[in-house]
Design an enzyme around this catalytic site. Structure first.
Site, PDB file in Angstrom:
ATOM      1  CG  HIS A 219      49.827  76.736 -53.561  1.00 40.49           C
ATOM      2  ND1 HIS A 219      49.832  76.776 -52.192  1.00 40.49           N
ATOM      3  CD2 HIS A 219      50.220  77.991 -53.953  1.00 40.49           C
ATOM      4  CE1 HIS A 219      50.227  77.985 -51.775  1.00 40.49           C
ATOM      5  NE2 HIS A 219      50.455  78.738 -52.829  1.00 40.49           N
ATOM      6  CG  HIS A 259      53.658  71.287 -45.964  1.00 43.75           C
ATOM      7  ND1 HIS A 259      54.773  72.081 -45.948  1.00 43.75           N
ATOM      8  CD2 HIS A 259      52.609  72.101 -46.192  1.00 43.75           C
ATOM      9  CE1 HIS A 259      54.410  73.324 -46.147  1.00 43.75           C
ATOM     10  NE2 HIS A 259      53.102  73.373 -46.310  1.00 43.75           N
ATOM     11  CG  ASP A 309      45.067  73.051 -48.601  1.00 45.77           C
ATOM     12  OD1 ASP A 309      44.461  74.122 -48.633  1.00 45.77           O
ATOM     13  OD2 ASP A 309      46.252  72.921 -48.945  1.00 45.77           O
TER      14      ASP A 309
END
Ligand SMILES: CC(C)(COP(=O)(O)OP(=O)(O)OC[C@H]1O[C@@H](n2cnc3c(N)ncnc32)[C@H](O)[C@@H]1OP(=O)(O)O)[C@@H](O)C(=O)NCCC(=O)NCCS
Length: 385
Positions: A219, A259, A309
């Site tokens: 995460h 994802h 990210d």
């Protein structure tokens, strides 16, 4: 029963906060497209939007921003606690523990009423940014910087972190990053927060749990892992593509890719890629260039897209931010969404209590008296490697 592992595609509750269409790459807060918000809005404005289901008027935005800035206060005991923490502690665990500690000092600690939750949301949003900046100053042996209520949330964070007034470019870059990270429907940390809130436990408990979930490398922790990868490649002096090719050959996952919801480009990555490139032009383009090579290769080789990210890593590094502050900065933003979800949960609550698909020994299994048992557990007392 065919259980979706990891609750993939399971609709766990209704929510009016965040809409995602993973196939089309759409993300919106209260229906407003993230691309428009990233270009035109501010962290304060989208936080108002997330908590109130409408964009603020000019007067409302002024008042809201003022209230958020006025909430930049930490009890003296909490500052003392931050001074007492080992300087080697990771900023994420310090943040998690300090948010838990804060509930002891919060006048509204137990209440789950809407008004109390909103008051706590202001405090927690202001305090999380302060904790991250103050602990970083303390661990580096630097003086603590007093918050400046005339500065925006993004600018004040940079001010308290660096002790110098931030440039417009740095403030704008961080503000956009905060907008992009503020909410993402039922991501793991938000779901954790809602599960805790749904027991009618308090907001601080829910946010403490959410921070614990965000910390993991699958995460929020992925942005730090991306930068470690870029540094590893630089240290080894290898070609980025060959390095990543080797990782894939070893069946390693590449942080910052893939994802659960998006099957096309993560719309947040579009902005972070541009920011990484633009900031790199003015400072040092190497992190962007290395990232871009990796992105094109992974896309080509594995059909995986960069997620939020991937380019956060090069963006934050180019802004001069330490790696272990990347995930805490995610929390500095995501607190806005966590609060919106806890408020929504408490306003119309039902306990979240799913079922498990049982795969253990068939019922009824025999209870064998202790004297007649032979061990069926291999090496149960030996520490796992
Ligand atoms: C985000 C993530 C956890 C989603 O996981 P998920 O929906 O459970 O998907 P899975 O991990 O089951 O992956 C599905 C397949 O794609 C592959 N895959 C997914 N992400 C990958 C990555 N980053 N690198 C390499 N392969 C990846 C898996 O190995 C798997 O392949 P397989 O079917 O041949 O075994 C996963 O993509 C990941 O671990 N990414 C890296 C961490 C990260 O960037 N997290 C931040 C998310 S915003």
């Amino acid at each position: 029963m065919n259980t979706p592992k990891g609750l993939q595609d399971v609709i766990a509750n209704e929510s009016s906060i965040c809409f995602i269409d993973g196939a089309k790459g759409i993300l919106s807060y209260r229906g407003i497209d993230i691309h428009e918000l990233a270009q035109k809005s501010s962290f304060e404005e989208i936080t108002f939007l997330l908590w109130n289901n409408a964009l603020p008027t000019a007067a409302e935005l002024k008042d809201f921003s003022h209230q958020l800035a006025a909430a930049r206060q930490l009890p003296d005991d909490v500052i003392e606690f931050l001074k007492s923490v080992p300087r080697t502690a990771s900023p994420m665990e310090v943040l998690r523990t300090t948010v838990s500690l804060l509930s002891i000092y919060d006048a509204d600690e137990k209440s789950v009423l809407h008004t109390a939750n909103v008051r706590k949301s202001f405090r927690l949003t202001a305090q999380i940014a302060m904790i991250v900046a103050i602990f970083d100053r303390i661990r580096k042996g630097k003086e603590i910087i007093t918050p400046d209520t005339s500065l925006s949330h993004a600018a004040n964070f940079l001010w308290m972190l660096n002790g110098v007034k931030p440039s417009e470019t740095a403030t704008k870059a961080l503000d956009v990053a905060l907008i992009l990270h503020a909410d993402h429907e039922l991501n793991a940390s938000t779901f954790a927060a809602r599960v805790i809130a749904a027991t009618l436990s308090d907001m601080h408990s829910a946010i403490t749990g959410a921070i614990g979930a965000l910390k993991g490398p699958l995460h929020g922790g992925a942005n730090e892992a991306v930068m470690h990868l870029l540094y590893d490649i630089e240290r080894a002096g290898t070609d980025p593509v060959e390095h990543v090719r080797g990782m894939l050959a070893n069946k390693e996952k590449i942080s910052g890719f893939g994802h659960r919801v998006y099957t096309t480009e993560d719309p947040r990555a579009t902005h972070l890629r541009r920011m990484s490139e633009d900031l790199g032009k003015d400072a040092n383009p190497k992190w962007y260039e290395m990232s871009r090579k990796i992105e094109l290769f992974v896309k080509d080789e594995k059909k995986l897209n960069a997620n939020v990210d991937f380019y956060s890593a090069s963006t934050y590094t180019t802004l001069g931010i330490d790696i272990d502050l990347f995930t805490p900065i995610f929390a500095v933003s995501r607190i806005a969404g966590w609060c919106a979800h806890v408020i929504e949960q408490h306003d119309d609550n039902r306990l979240i209590r799913p079922r498990a698909d049982y795969t253990g020994p068939a019922y009824p299994a025999p209870y064998v008296p202790v004297a007649q048992r032979t061990s069926k557990v291999k090496d149960w007392s030996k520490p796992k490697a």
